[in-house]
Write an enzyme that holds these catalytic residues in place. Structure first.
Site, short mmCIF file in Angstrom:
data_model
loop_
_atom_site.label_atom_id
_atom_site.label_comp_id
_atom_site.label_asym_id
_atom_site.label_seq_id
_atom_site.Cartn_x
_atom_site.Cartn_y
_atom_site.Cartn_z
N GLY A 45 1.12 -1.17 -0.17
CA GLY A 45 0.08 -0.12 -0.05
C GLY A 45 0.76 1.35 -0.09
O GLY A 45 2.11 1.23 0.34
N GLN A 50 3.04 10.15 1.46
CA GLN A 50 4.28 9.31 1.29
C GLN A 50 5.18 9.54 0.23
O GLN A 50 6.20 9.36 0.05
CB GLN A 50 4.01 7.82 1.34
CG GLN A 50 3.68 7.20 2.60
CD GLN A 50 3.29 5.87 2.76
OE1 GLN A 50 2.44 5.36 2.42
NE2 GLN A 50 4.46 5.16 3.37
N CYS A 107 6.01 0.13 7.43
CA CYS A 107 5.83 1.15 6.68
C CYS A 107 7.11 1.57 5.85
O CYS A 107 8.12 1.74 6.24
CB CYS A 107 5.10 2.47 7.63
SG CYS A 107 4.94 3.84 6.59
N LEU A 108 6.54 1.82 4.57
CA LEU A 108 7.97 2.30 3.61
C LEU A 108 8.66 3.64 4.19
O LEU A 108 9.68 3.67 4.05
CB LEU A 108 7.07 2.54 2.18
CG LEU A 108 6.83 1.49 1.63
CD1 LEU A 108 6.12 1.72 0.17
CD2 LEU A 108 7.93 0.23 1.57
N HIS A 149 -4.45 1.27 7.47
CA HIS A 149 -3.06 1.83 7.66
C HIS A 149 -2.75 2.97 6.79
O HIS A 149 -2.52 3.97 7.06
CB HIS A 149 -2.11 0.49 7.32
CG HIS A 149 -0.70 0.90 7.49
ND1 HIS A 149 0.09 0.57 8.38
CD2 HIS A 149 0.17 1.82 6.52
CE1 HIS A 149 1.36 1.29 8.07
NE2 HIS A 149 1.31 1.88 6.89
N GLU A 150 -3.24 2.82 5.24
CA GLU A 150 -3.15 3.82 4.34
C GLU A 150 -3.96 5.07 4.83
O GLU A 150 -3.48 6.07 4.59
CB GLU A 150 -3.28 3.40 3.02
CG GLU A 150 -2.40 2.07 2.59
CD GLU A 150 -0.80 2.57 2.84
OE1 GLU A 150 -0.56 3.82 2.63
OE2 GLU A 150 0.00 1.59 3.10
N HIS A 153 -2.72 7.47 7.14
CA HIS A 153 -1.72 8.36 6.31
C HIS A 153 -2.40 9.74 6.01
O HIS A 153 -1.92 10.77 5.95
CB HIS A 153 -1.08 7.65 5.18
CG HIS A 153 0.26 6.82 5.71
ND1 HIS A 153 1.33 7.46 6.12
CD2 HIS A 153 0.38 5.35 5.29
CE1 HIS A 153 2.09 6.39 6.27
NE2 HIS A 153 1.65 5.16 5.80
#
Length: 193
Positions: A45, A50, A107-108, A149-150, A153
């Site tokens: 995702g 991000q 997480c990236l 999760h996304e 953000h």
């Protein structure tokens, strides 16, 4: 085109993102760049903040997780989730469904840190797709988790916010290294405003 991933500590990751409409400039190109960036970073995702855009859009491909479960317990536990590959524009959470379950998240924007986070097992959501068609559906299992999760953000929230103060304190040095770009990744990272 792969875009650089914004590192933890960048203020954009703590902003509430803005809604967009179908006239957002170069939207189709931006969405393709998000897919390229997510896959090029081995993510499942990716949210617009991000990649340094404070807009309410994210992409999810949970099919790759569901198809590659090695643990038999996970296969059984998440059997009701076939996985999704979807663009979510201006998403909303209509309702949380079921008990909260722990699952290890990463997480990236916060590489090399993975921790268990409790989230509801299912979630009713509404959103626009890349053609600005409206959808309402219930997501289950890993798909529900990645969506949540996304979605966080877009509201300036990170998965580490769910951890205990002690756990966050213990990872303070790692977080500082990430915010100073002193961490090795297979993808390009930047600090952003």
């Amino acid at each position: 085109m792969k875009l650089p991933i914004v590192a933890f500590g960048s203020p954009i990751l703590r902003k509430v993102a803005e809604e967009i409409d179908e006239n957002y400039p170069d939207l189709k190109t931006f969405i393709q760049n998000m897919w390229d960036t997510m896959y090029g970073s081995y993510g499942v995702g990716l949210a617009a903040p991000q990649v340094n855009k404070s807009i309410r859009i994210f992409v999810v491909d949970s099919k790759q997780v569901v198809e590659n479960f090695e643990d038999e317990e996970d296969k059984v536990k998440y059997a009701n989730d076939p996985g999704i590959k979807q663009v979510f524009i201006n998403p909303e959470i209509e309702a949380f469904i079921g008990e909260e379950e722990p699952y290890t998240e990463g997480c990236l924007s916060i590489p090399k840190i993975r921790e268990d986070v409790k989230r509801p097992a299912s979630v009713k959501v509404s959103y626009f797709d890349e053609d600005f068609n409206k959808h309402t559906e219930v997501l289950h299992g890993i798909s529900a988790r990645v969506f949540q999760h996304e979605f966080d953000h877009l509201d300036g929230k990170l998965f580490i916010d769910y951890l205990s103060p002690l756990k966050r304190k213990l990872m303070k040095g790692k977080l500082l290294d990430i915010s100073n770009l002193k961490v090795r990744t297979d993808y390009r990272m930047i600090k952003a405003n």
